[in-house]
Every structure is written in C-alpha cells, then in structure tokens.
Design a protein around this motif. Structure first.
Motif, PDB file in Angstrom:
ATOM      1  N   LEU A   1       0.857  -1.166   0.000  1.00  0.00           N
ATOM      2  CA  LEU A   1       0.000   0.000   0.000  1.00  0.00           C
ATOM      3  C   LEU A   1       0.902   1.227   0.000  1.00  0.00           C
ATOM      4  CD1 LEU A   1      -2.514  -1.166   2.759  1.00  0.00           C
ATOM      5  CD2 LEU A   1      -2.501  -1.711   0.324  1.00  0.00           C
ATOM      6  N   LEU A   2       0.755   2.092  -0.968  1.00  0.00           N
ATOM      7  CA  LEU A   2       1.676   3.202  -1.157  1.00  0.00           C
ATOM      8  C   LEU A   2       1.121   4.487  -0.545  1.00  0.00           C
ATOM      9  CD1 LEU A   2       2.739   2.571  -4.873  1.00  0.00           C
ATOM     10  CD2 LEU A   2       3.806   1.726  -2.770  1.00  0.00           C
ATOM     11  N   LEU A   3       1.949   5.136   0.264  1.00  0.00           N
ATOM     12  CA  LEU A   3       1.586   6.397   0.890  1.00  0.00           C
ATOM     13  C   LEU A   3       2.618   7.447   0.503  1.00  0.00           C
ATOM     14  CD1 LEU A   3      -0.289   7.868   2.967  1.00  0.00           C
ATOM     15  CD2 LEU A   3       1.419   7.300   4.685  1.00  0.00           C
ATOM     16  N   TYR A   4       2.163   8.549  -0.079  1.00  0.00           N
ATOM     17  CA  TYR A   4       3.061   9.599  -0.551  1.00  0.00           C
ATOM     18  C   TYR A   4       2.949  10.825   0.347  1.00  0.00           C
ATOM     19  CZ  TYR A   4       3.214   6.840  -4.850  1.00  0.00           C
ATOM     20  OH  TYR A   4       3.377   5.833  -5.762  1.00  0.00           O
ATOM     21  N   CYS A   5       4.109  11.372   0.704  1.00  0.00           N
ATOM     22  CA  CYS A   5       4.162  12.577   1.524  1.00  0.00           C
ATOM     23  C   CYS A   5       5.343  13.415   1.070  1.00  0.00           C
ATOM     24  CB  CYS A   5       4.300  12.202   3.003  1.00  0.00           C
ATOM     25  SG  CYS A   5       4.471  13.615   4.115  1.00  0.00           S
ATOM     26  N   ASP A   6       5.232  14.742   1.147  1.00  0.00           N
ATOM     27  CA  ASP A   6       6.295  15.618   0.672  1.00  0.00           C
ATOM     28  C   ASP A   6       7.077  16.277   1.809  1.00  0.00           C
ATOM     29  OD1 ASP A   6       4.357  17.266   1.609  1.00  0.00           O
ATOM     30  OD2 ASP A   6       4.362  18.642  -0.089  1.00  0.00           O
ATOM     31  N   ASN A   7       6.931  15.776   3.045  1.00  0.00           N
ATOM     32  CA  ASN A   7       7.639  16.349   4.188  1.00  0.00           C
ATOM     33  C   ASN A   7       8.702  15.378   4.679  1.00  0.00           C
ATOM     34  OD1 ASN A   7       7.885  16.842   7.337  1.00  0.00           O
ATOM     35  ND2 ASN A   7       7.167  18.749   6.412  1.00  0.00           N
ATOM     36  N   LYS A   8       9.980  15.731   4.509  1.00  0.00           N
ATOM     37  CA  LYS A   8      11.084  14.836   4.848  1.00  0.00           C
ATOM     38  C   LYS A   8      11.158  14.567   6.346  1.00  0.00           C
ATOM     39  CE  LYS A   8      15.953  14.010   3.848  1.00  0.00           C
ATOM     40  NZ  LYS A   8      16.251  13.494   5.189  1.00  0.00           N
ATOM     41  N   ALA A   9      10.885  15.584   7.175  1.00  0.00           N
ATOM     42  CA  ALA A   9      10.939  15.386   8.621  1.00  0.00           C
ATOM     43  C   ALA A   9       9.908  14.358   9.080  1.00  0.00           C
ATOM     44  CB  ALA A   9      10.721  16.721   9.329  1.00  0.00           C
ATOM     45  N   ALA A  10       8.700  14.427   8.506  1.00  0.00           N
ATOM     46  CA  ALA A  10       7.668  13.455   8.871  1.00  0.00           C
ATOM     47  C   ALA A  10       8.067  12.045   8.451  1.00  0.00           C
ATOM     48  CB  ALA A  10       6.335  13.838   8.231  1.00  0.00           C
ATOM     49  N   LEU A  11       8.729  11.922   7.295  1.00  0.00           N
ATOM     50  CA  LEU A  11       9.197  10.611   6.842  1.00  0.00           C
ATOM     51  C   LEU A  11      10.294  10.074   7.755  1.00  0.00           C
ATOM     52  CD1 LEU A  11       9.335  11.283   2.994  1.00  0.00           C
ATOM     53  CD2 LEU A  11       7.603  10.002   4.235  1.00  0.00           C
ATOM     54  N   ASP A  12      11.181  10.958   8.196  1.00  0.00           N
ATOM     55  CA  ASP A  12      12.252  10.521   9.094  1.00  0.00           C
ATOM     56  C   ASP A  12      11.689  10.028  10.419  1.00  0.00           C
ATOM     57  OD1 ASP A  12      14.120  11.151   7.198  1.00  0.00           O
ATOM     58  OD2 ASP A  12      14.577  13.131   8.036  1.00  0.00           O
ATOM     59  N   ILE A  13      10.685  10.698  10.934  1.00  0.00           N
ATOM     60  CA  ILE A  13      10.064  10.263  12.184  1.00  0.00           C
ATOM     61  C   ILE A  13       9.441   8.882  12.024  1.00  0.00           C
ATOM     62  CG2 ILE A  13       8.216  10.766  13.830  1.00  0.00           C
ATOM     63  CD1 ILE A  13       8.668  13.730  13.271  1.00  0.00           C
ATOM     64  N   ALA A  14       8.828   8.628  10.853  1.00  0.00           N
ATOM     65  CA  ALA A  14       8.171   7.342  10.619  1.00  0.00           C
ATOM     66  C   ALA A  14       9.179   6.195  10.539  1.00  0.00           C
ATOM     67  CB  ALA A  14       7.352   7.405   9.336  1.00  0.00           C
ATOM     68  N   HIS A  15      10.373   6.468   9.991  1.00  0.00           N
ATOM     69  CA  HIS A  15      11.346   5.401   9.758  1.00  0.00           C
ATOM     70  C   HIS A  15      12.369   5.256  10.872  1.00  0.00           C
ATOM     71  CE1 HIS A  15       9.913   5.849   5.534  1.00  0.00           C
ATOM     72  NE2 HIS A  15      10.176   4.557   5.499  1.00  0.00           N
TER      73      HIS A  15
END
Length: 331
Positions: A276-290
């Motif tokens: 399931l693909l989720l797209y987001c354009d905020n790098k900080a939010a992606l870093d928190i998730a990973h």
C-alpha cells in the motif's frame, strides 16, 4: 407500536402491536432491508459474480420474492448523473449545480478560476452577521455536491467551520465557490480500467492554517487502480507545534484510510498482494516514521508514530511510505 385509532376492539384493549418489519424513515431501515435481501440471495445459492445471463435470471427470481421494477442501466440517482460505457463510468452533478445557480441568482455571474482565494484566512469575526439559515442551506448543498467534486473539498471544509455564526466574509467565500461552479458545472469523477487495483494515498497538511485557533488542516486523497476513490479535508483536533507534526498527523489519517480500503477489497475478494503506497512531501515526517531515534523529541505525537511504525514493520502487506516532492492542493 400503539394500535391505530378505529382498530381497537374489546380483545385489543391495553395491548400493543409487535412490529415485524422496519418502517420508512427509520435509521435501521436500510440495514434491515439489506439483511432481508441478503438472506433471499443466500437461499438461492448465490455468491458474488459477474455473469450477464445469470443476472437476468436473478431478476426474474427476485420478482417472485419482492415487488421490483427493472429500470435498466443507472442514469440518475439522488442528483448524481451517471454516464457509463464498456470502458468508463463518469459521475457528475451538472443539473444539481445548475439548479443551485438558479436558486441563488448566480446564473449570469462572472466565473471564478478557483473555489477559494490562495492563502485566504477566514476568521470567526469576519464582517457583520448574515442570515444563518440561508448560509447553512447553501453550505449544506455544497457539502452534498462534494460527493462528486473533490476539487471543492478544502473550500467547503473551510466555510463549514462557521455554520453556527456566519458572517459576511464567510458568505462571500461561499459565493466564490458558487462562482467557481458557474465555470465548471459538468466536472465530475471519471473511472476507467487500468488493469490493476493498486492502492495509493497522497497526504498533505496546511500547518496552523486556522487564524482563530491555529490548528492545522489535514488532507488526503486515495486512488485504487489509478482512479480517485476517497478524499478528505478536515481540521485537526489538536494544535500542531511544528509543520512536521501536522504532516505526520495527516500521514496517520492516510494510513488509516488505505488500511480500510485494503479490508474493503479483501471482503470483496479483489485485493491484490501489493504494498500500500503512501506519498508525503515532508522529509521530517518521513524521518520520524522510519527512525525510532526521534522518539525522544516527538512524545507529543507518540501514538501516531507508533501506529505508522507498526504498519511499516509488518512488511510488504502494510504501507510503503515514499518521498514525493509535490505541491498537493488539499482541494
């Protein structure tokens, strides 16, 4: 249910009627009708299938069980116009829009190019009071129109926040939406077959967009097989202390939505084993998730972080969050 007047006799005094069937207007009526219909289908030995000759035979059997009328292909239902062919289905509310323009006297107005002005911030004290019933009626019609017009989602979400005490500035924003409809009455949703049922979700957030309480607005839209399926624009319940937090909460809403779509497709027997693909354009939010190292600095969003991290850890059947540099408009 009390016995109707004129029906009472000596044998029925002090008694009531036992209701075996649901009445029109009750909230449980659709559920009761569908349960009755489902039982009839199961008794006939049916399962979900796509067979033209079998569908024709089923209609003949249903006429013996229910009072039904075959209306042919769906063309118009509750203000929604349906145009379908072998390769596509198009949904619109053109007549509904034209009726709204006539009702408001805006048939000759100058069209607007967008449903809301860029970076417009409405406040609760924006101008003098206006007729609340008229405002609520117009916004209510726009809310129903949003069923086939995702481009109105953000603008309608904004004007809906002032239903209890509308002001002239809010009514002007509603009229701009109607002016936008004047230039695009026939827009709608187009569904075509792309040969797959891949689930995708795009999320974004307007950080501290509300001037009155500085809450952010989350927005997402989901696609199944390349076709727009669901969309939403809603103010967040709490104040976000950073743009990363606002984007992260929007991601959490997006994850919930794609998981619901997965369950829906599984119940229909149509789910394909793909990420399931989720797209987001905020790098900080992606870093928190990973990266769990950020946990110490993000205790205020701990629940959302654990929820998304759990879905990532489940592997291919859960969500793959990808970086996508886009300027996603929430409407």
């Amino acid at each position: 249910m009390h016995i109707p007047p004129g029906f009472g006799t000596a044998q029925t005094e002090g008694k009531v009627l036992k209701l075996h069937r649901s009445l029109y207007g009750l909230k449980q009526s659709p559920c009761a009708w569908f349960d009755r219909f489902r039982k009839a289908m199961v008794q006939m030995g049916y399962k979900q299938r796509d067979d033209g000759s079998e569908i024709k035979r089923l209609k003949q059997q249903l006429t013996k069980e229910f009072e039904v009328k075959d209306l042919g292909h769906l063309r118009y239902f509750l203000g929604i116009e349906v145009s379908q062919s072998a390769k596509r289905i198009y949904l619109s509310q053109r007549k509904y829009v034209l009726d709204l323009l006539t009702e408001t006297g805006m048939t000759g107005c100058r069209p607007a190019f967008t449903p809301i002005e860029a970076n417009q911030r409405l406040t609760k004290d924006g101008g003098s009071p206006v007729d609340r019933e008229q405002y609520q009626r117009l916004v209510g019609r726009l809310i129903y129109l949003s069923h086939t017009r995702p481009d109105l989602a953000f603008a309608v979400s904004v004007v809906s926040q002032f239903m209890h005490d509308p002001r002239s500035q809010h009514l002007d924003a509603v009229m701009r939406i109607i002016r936008y409809l004047k230039g695009s009455p026939g827009k709608g949703l187009l569904y075509t077959c792309h040969g797959n049922l891949q689930i995708e979700c795009y999320t974004d957030a307007d950080w501290a967009g509300s001037v009155d309480d500085r809450r952010s607005t989350s927005g997402y839209c989901t696609f199944i097989g390349g076709n727009l399926f669901t969309w939403r624009s809603k103010k967040q319940n709490v104040v976000a202390r950073s743009t990363a937090e606002a984007e992260f909460r929007a991601m959490a809403h997006g994850v919930c939505e794609v998981l619901w779509l997965k369950i829906l497709l599984m119940e229909l027997g149509l789910f394909q084993e793909k990420p399931l693909l989720l797209y987001c354009d905020n790098k900080a939010a992606l870093d928190i998730a990973h990266n769990p190292v950020h946990h110490g600095r993000t205790k205020h969003i701990e629940i959302d972080r654990h929820f998304i991290k759990e879905k990532l850890d489940q592997g291919s059947s859960a969500c793959h969050i990808l970086v996508l540099q886009i300027n996603l408009l929430m409407y």
